[in-house]
Scaffold this motif. Structure first.
Motif, PDB file in Angstrom:
ATOM      1  N   PHE A 305       0.693  -1.120   0.175  1.00 52.67           N
ATOM      2  CA  PHE A 305      -0.059  -0.018   0.163  1.00 52.67           C
ATOM      3  C   PHE A 305       0.920   1.266   0.094  1.00 52.67           C
ATOM      4  O   PHE A 305       0.499   2.214  -0.780  1.00 52.67           O
ATOM      5  CB  PHE A 305      -0.956  -0.156   1.237  1.00 52.67           C
ATOM      6  N   LEU A 306       1.830   1.320   0.838  1.00 50.64           N
ATOM      7  CA  LEU A 306       2.769   2.649   0.841  1.00 50.64           C
ATOM      8  C   LEU A 306       3.336   2.793  -0.410  1.00 50.64           C
ATOM      9  O   LEU A 306       3.610   3.683  -0.775  1.00 50.64           O
ATOM     10  CB  LEU A 306       3.572   2.553   2.228  1.00 50.64           C
ATOM     11  N   GLU A 307       3.862   1.564  -1.074  1.00 53.35           N
ATOM     12  CA  GLU A 307       4.617   1.732  -2.153  1.00 53.35           C
ATOM     13  C   GLU A 307       3.625   2.250  -3.531  1.00 53.35           C
ATOM     14  O   GLU A 307       4.200   3.207  -4.254  1.00 53.35           O
ATOM     15  CB  GLU A 307       5.069   0.536  -2.719  1.00 53.35           C
ATOM     16  N   ALA A 308       2.230   2.046  -3.084  1.00 58.97           N
ATOM     17  CA  ALA A 308       1.394   2.578  -4.274  1.00 58.97           C
ATOM     18  C   ALA A 308       1.079   4.036  -3.981  1.00 58.97           C
ATOM     19  O   ALA A 308       0.781   4.880  -4.975  1.00 58.97           O
ATOM     20  CB  ALA A 308      -0.038   1.643  -4.170  1.00 58.97           C
ATOM     21  N   VAL A 309       1.174   4.577  -2.786  1.00 59.70           N
ATOM     22  CA  VAL A 309       0.708   5.834  -2.681  1.00 59.70           C
ATOM     23  C   VAL A 309       1.815   6.892  -2.226  1.00 59.70           C
ATOM     24  O   VAL A 309       1.449   7.989  -2.350  1.00 59.70           O
ATOM     25  CB  VAL A 309      -0.501   6.046  -1.597  1.00 59.70           C
ATOM     26  N   ASP A 310       2.765   6.110  -1.679  1.00 60.78           N
ATOM     27  CA  ASP A 310       3.803   6.887  -1.007  1.00 60.78           C
ATOM     28  C   ASP A 310       4.954   6.633  -1.723  1.00 60.78           C
ATOM     29  O   ASP A 310       6.144   5.987  -1.254  1.00 60.78           O
ATOM     30  CB  ASP A 310       3.998   6.866   0.454  1.00 60.78           C
ATOM     31  N   GLY A 311       5.533   7.166  -2.976  1.00 58.40           N
ATOM     32  CA  GLY A 311       6.516   6.947  -3.788  1.00 58.40           C
ATOM     33  C   GLY A 311       7.151   8.197  -4.341  1.00 58.40           C
ATOM     34  O   GLY A 311       6.827   9.474  -4.001  1.00 58.40           O
ATOM     35  N   PRO A 312       7.871   7.844  -5.406  1.00 62.37           N
ATOM     36  CA  PRO A 312       8.477   9.012  -6.173  1.00 62.37           C
ATOM     37  C   PRO A 312       7.365  10.153  -6.662  1.00 62.37           C
ATOM     38  O   PRO A 312       7.813  11.537  -6.718  1.00 62.37           O
ATOM     39  CB  PRO A 312       9.481   8.497  -7.084  1.00 62.37           C
ATOM     40  N   LYS A 313       6.420   9.580  -7.053  1.00 64.00           N
ATOM     41  CA  LYS A 313       5.365  10.440  -7.796  1.00 64.00           C
ATOM     42  C   LYS A 313       4.681  11.437  -6.724  1.00 64.00           C
ATOM     43  O   LYS A 313       4.203  12.439  -7.250  1.00 64.00           O
ATOM     44  CB  LYS A 313       4.433   9.780  -8.484  1.00 64.00           C
ATOM     45  N   THR A 314       4.715  11.048  -5.599  1.00 70.30           N
ATOM     46  CA  THR A 314       3.930  11.973  -4.344  1.00 70.30           C
ATOM     47  C   THR A 314       5.269  12.708  -3.793  1.00 70.30           C
ATOM     48  O   THR A 314       4.748  13.737  -2.883  1.00 70.30           O
ATOM     49  CB  THR A 314       3.124  11.008  -3.424  1.00 70.30           C
ATOM     50  N   GLY A 315       6.393  12.745  -3.863  1.00 70.43           N
ATOM     51  CA  GLY A 315       7.393  13.015  -2.973  1.00 70.43           C
ATOM     52  C   GLY A 315       7.558  12.475  -1.755  1.00 70.43           C
ATOM     53  O   GLY A 315       6.898  11.530  -1.213  1.00 70.43           O
ATOM     54  N   ALA A 316       8.521  12.927  -1.153  1.00 73.34           N
ATOM     55  CA  ALA A 316       8.831  12.746   0.207  1.00 73.34           C
ATOM     56  C   ALA A 316       7.844  12.798   1.290  1.00 73.34           C
ATOM     57  O   ALA A 316       7.636  13.831   1.431  1.00 73.34           O
ATOM     58  CB  ALA A 316      10.263  12.904   0.668  1.00 73.34           C
ATOM     59  N   SER A 317       7.257  11.609   1.998  1.00 73.48           N
ATOM     60  CA  SER A 317       6.411  12.068   3.230  1.00 73.48           C
ATOM     61  C   SER A 317       7.378  12.158   4.262  1.00 73.48           C
ATOM     62  O   SER A 317       8.576  11.743   4.417  1.00 73.48           O
ATOM     63  CB  SER A 317       5.552  10.816   3.325  1.00 73.48           C
ATOM     64  N   LYS A 318       6.462  12.723   5.100  1.00 70.57           N
ATOM     65  CA  LYS A 318       7.212  13.028   6.548  1.00 70.57           C
ATOM     66  C   LYS A 318       6.648  12.323   7.906  1.00 70.57           C
ATOM     67  O   LYS A 318       5.288  11.968   7.745  1.00 70.57           O
ATOM     68  CB  LYS A 318       7.332  14.278   6.925  1.00 70.57           C
ATOM     69  N   PRO A 319       6.767  12.161   9.076  1.00 66.24           N
ATOM     70  CA  PRO A 319       6.183  11.630  10.035  1.00 66.24           C
ATOM     71  C   PRO A 319       5.187  12.836  10.331  1.00 66.24           C
ATOM     72  O   PRO A 319       5.231  13.990  10.016  1.00 66.24           O
ATOM     73  CB  PRO A 319       7.168  11.655  11.188  1.00 66.24           C
ATOM     74  N   MET A 320       4.030  12.331  10.792  1.00 67.12           N
ATOM     75  CA  MET A 320       2.709  13.193  11.249  1.00 67.12           C
ATOM     76  C   MET A 320       3.167  14.032  12.358  1.00 67.12           C
ATOM     77  O   MET A 320       3.691  13.457  13.478  1.00 67.12           O
ATOM     78  CB  MET A 320       1.550  12.284  11.440  1.00 67.12           C
ATOM     79  N   ALA A 321       2.977  15.313  12.256  1.00 73.90           N
ATOM     80  CA  ALA A 321       3.412  16.366  13.507  1.00 73.90           C
ATOM     81  C   ALA A 321       2.018  17.241  13.839  1.00 73.90           C
ATOM     82  O   ALA A 321       2.242  17.441  15.074  1.00 73.90           O
ATOM     83  CB  ALA A 321       4.265  17.182  12.690  1.00 73.90           C
ATOM     84  N   TRP A 322       0.886  17.500  12.968  1.00 69.76           N
ATOM     85  CA  TRP A 322      -0.090  18.132  13.184  1.00 69.76           C
ATOM     86  C   TRP A 322      -1.306  17.273  13.251  1.00 69.76           C
ATOM     87  O   TRP A 322      -1.287  16.355  12.610  1.00 69.76           O
ATOM     88  CB  TRP A 322      -0.299  19.295  12.150  1.00 69.76           C
ATOM     89  N   SER A 323      -2.248  17.898  14.077  1.00 72.65           N
ATOM     90  CA  SER A 323      -3.584  17.127  14.117  1.00 72.65           C
ATOM     91  C   SER A 323      -4.368  17.391  12.852  1.00 72.65           C
ATOM     92  O   SER A 323      -4.101  18.273  12.205  1.00 72.65           O
ATOM     93  CB  SER A 323      -4.398  17.786  15.208  1.00 72.65           C
TER      94      SER A 323
END
Length: 530
Positions: A305-323
């Motif tokens: 799942f993470l490879e499908a939505v969180d990859g080079p085409k979406t840019g680098a994700s970060k840890p969740m910091a905000w509500s």
């Protein structure tokens, strides 16, 4: 184990009482009532007595005639705390649960919340309801509207386990009966009353006092939980389109609850960009016993799942910091964390701050169209409403379907082939009880955003085709308004589809005086009268 007390006195809270300001409103601070009194009821018999008293009293103010009921107080519209409310019956003190050997079922009182079930029922029984993630939502409304949560893709809806319900109903003679209705009741009228509480919405037929559940599912021993985010600053329309498209396509392709991917549940929170100062949030959970994808099917599903939505085409994700929306940030979970199911549920729990809100919903049977994605991009602070910069404006997209779409028996929830569920949310503060906080600009944003998303179908997610209507537990009075609903489908069809005529017959039979009414209550069938 606790058992319901036979003698717990009801408490009457009147305007001079210190508790009155808090008890005459609910979760949504947009709605503040001024009832003659709030009755805190504590037993089924006390409910019947309080209801009988309320419906046989003359109203001191002819503009305030409704009797309403509250369990957790999460009604999003003014159905409980409206200007026309005379009496609020509050069942929140009724939060006990116990095993009923005669029913061969777990009994849960209607004032219990999601968190009562997770923190009390699970430790006692090893079972759980597949209910919602907001801890303070009361079961009296959550169950009756067809509640769902993070276990639903593997276990179905809460109502799929409902065996019986106890309801205080008002007769034509203004007397009150306590009726227990079961799904296998030999009396067809009582069987219909049970059915109406499997998705017909709360506050329609009477006051629910108790639920009984059979064959509740066993939650997973451990789950993998991840929480990620993308900064809006620098996030392009191409990246946004890929994220939302890939998200929908993943769940369209994974609808088998017999697989780990079919059990994976996620929340994608598309926040307003707020001029690039906000974050898009993603939470995902799947049952697993290892965080190694080479050893565990759940871990492999999470990785896929993470490879499908969180990859080079979406840019680098970060840890969740905000509500985001009604959930606080889940920090230190960018790398999926293996933890006991109840521990993960505690990490997700939340119900938001004290604020005003407006909500809308939609069921999706297929992934989003390019026009829908473009509309969401535009209205999340990019090309539309350029002067609007509220960070608490959100389009939340939940994964759905899988086990939900394979119901074990007939219920009043008709949306049983959807893959996604949407919740539009916007929040603001009111400076004081007398000042509503200028809601016009917030209402304009959510109305325009929703109408633009579903512009091809009259501004609403119509039944048939890509969409499948709306969720009654996220009520939206705009569906009644021809300015915002230009489709040929009324609110009743959008919520209930073909189930509505039967609900109307149940309403006429069990609430013949239409005591339980509000802006979107089930309308009695006139052909059922004398």
């Amino acid at each position: 184990m606790s058992t319901p007390s036979a003698q717990r006195p009801a408490i009457t809270v009147k305007p001079a009482d210190v508790r009155y300001p808090a008890l005459s409103r609910g979760f949504n601070q947009r709605w503040i009532a001024a009832p003659e009194y709030v009755r805190m009821v504590t037993t089924p018999q006390g409910v019947a007595a309080a209801l009988s008293e309320a419906v046989n009293q003359p109203a001191a103010d002819p503009a305030r005639t409704r009797v309403t009921v509250r369990s957790g107080g999460h009604c999003y519209e003014d159905f409980v705390c409206g200007d026309d409310v005379r009496v609020i019956l509050d069942v929140s003190p009724m939060c006990g649960m116990y095993y009923d050997a005669a029913m061969e079922a777990w009994c849960v009182e209607a004032g219990a919340t999601n968190w009562h079930v997770y923190s009390h029922l699970f430790p006692r029984s090893g079972r759980a309801l597949p209910a919602g993630s907001c801890y303070s939502v009361g079961l009296g409304g959550h169950i009756t509207g067809g509640g769902y949560g993070l276990l639903s893709r593997q276990a179905g809806l809460t109502v799929d386990y409902l065996y019986a319900v106890e309801v205080a109903v008002v007769t034509e003679r203004r007397t009150v009966d306590l009726v227990v209705a079961t799904r296998d009741d030999p009396d067809p009228d009582r069987r219909d009353l049970w059915w109406a509480h499997t998705g017909g919405g709360g506050g329609n037929f009477g006051v629910v006092t108790r639920f009984w559940f059979r064959d509740l599912p066993t939650p997973p021993r451990h789950v993998l939980l991840t929480a990620r985010s993308w900064d809006w600053k620098g996030f392009t329309q191409e990246q946004f389109t890929h994220l939302v498209s890939a998200y929908g396509e993943y769940f369209a392709a994974h609808q088998d609850p017999g697989t780990a991917a079919g059990r994976l549940f996620t929340l994608l929170t598309l926040t307003h960009s707020n001029g690039g100062r906000n974050q898009i949030g993603l939470v995902a959970q799947v049952d697993a016993e290892s965080d190694d994808p080479d050893e565990d099917e759940g871990a492999a599903a999470m990785l896929g799942f993470l490879e499908a939505v969180d990859g080079p085409k979406t840019g680098a994700s970060k840890p969740m910091a905000w509500s985001a929306a009604e959930h606080g940030p889940i920090q230190d979970a960018w790398h999926p964390r293996l933890m006991p199911w109840l521990t993960a549920t505690q990490a997700l729990n939340g119900s938001g701050q004290n604020r005003c809100g407006k909500y809308k919903s939609a069921y999706l049977r297929r992934p989003f169209s390019p026009r829908q994605i473009e509309a969401m991009w535009d209205y999340l602070g990019n090309n539309a409403h350029q002067d609007y910069d509220n960070p608490e404006a959100v389009i939340q997209i939940d994964s759905y379907g899988s086990a939900v779409n394979r119901p074990p028996r007939d219920t009043a929830v008709p949306q049983r082939d959807s893959i996604l569920k949407m919740q539009y949310q916007v929040y603001w503060r009111r400076p004081s009880d007398a000042d509503p906080g200028h809601p016009e600009r917030h209402l304009a944003w959510i109305r325009d955003t929703y109408q633009a998303t579903f512009a091809d179908t009259g501004g609403v997610p119509v039944i048939g085709g890509r969409t499948d209507g709306c969720y009654i537990n996220y009520p939206d009075l705009d569906l009644n308004d021809p300015e915002w609903n230009t489709s040929a489908q009324p609110w009743s069809q959008l919520y209930y589809k073909d189930a509505y005529p039967r609900l109307r017959r149940v309403k006429a039979r069990w609430d013949p005086l239409n005591v339980f009414r509000h802006g979107q209550s089930v309308e009695p069938d006139p052909d059922m009268g004398d």
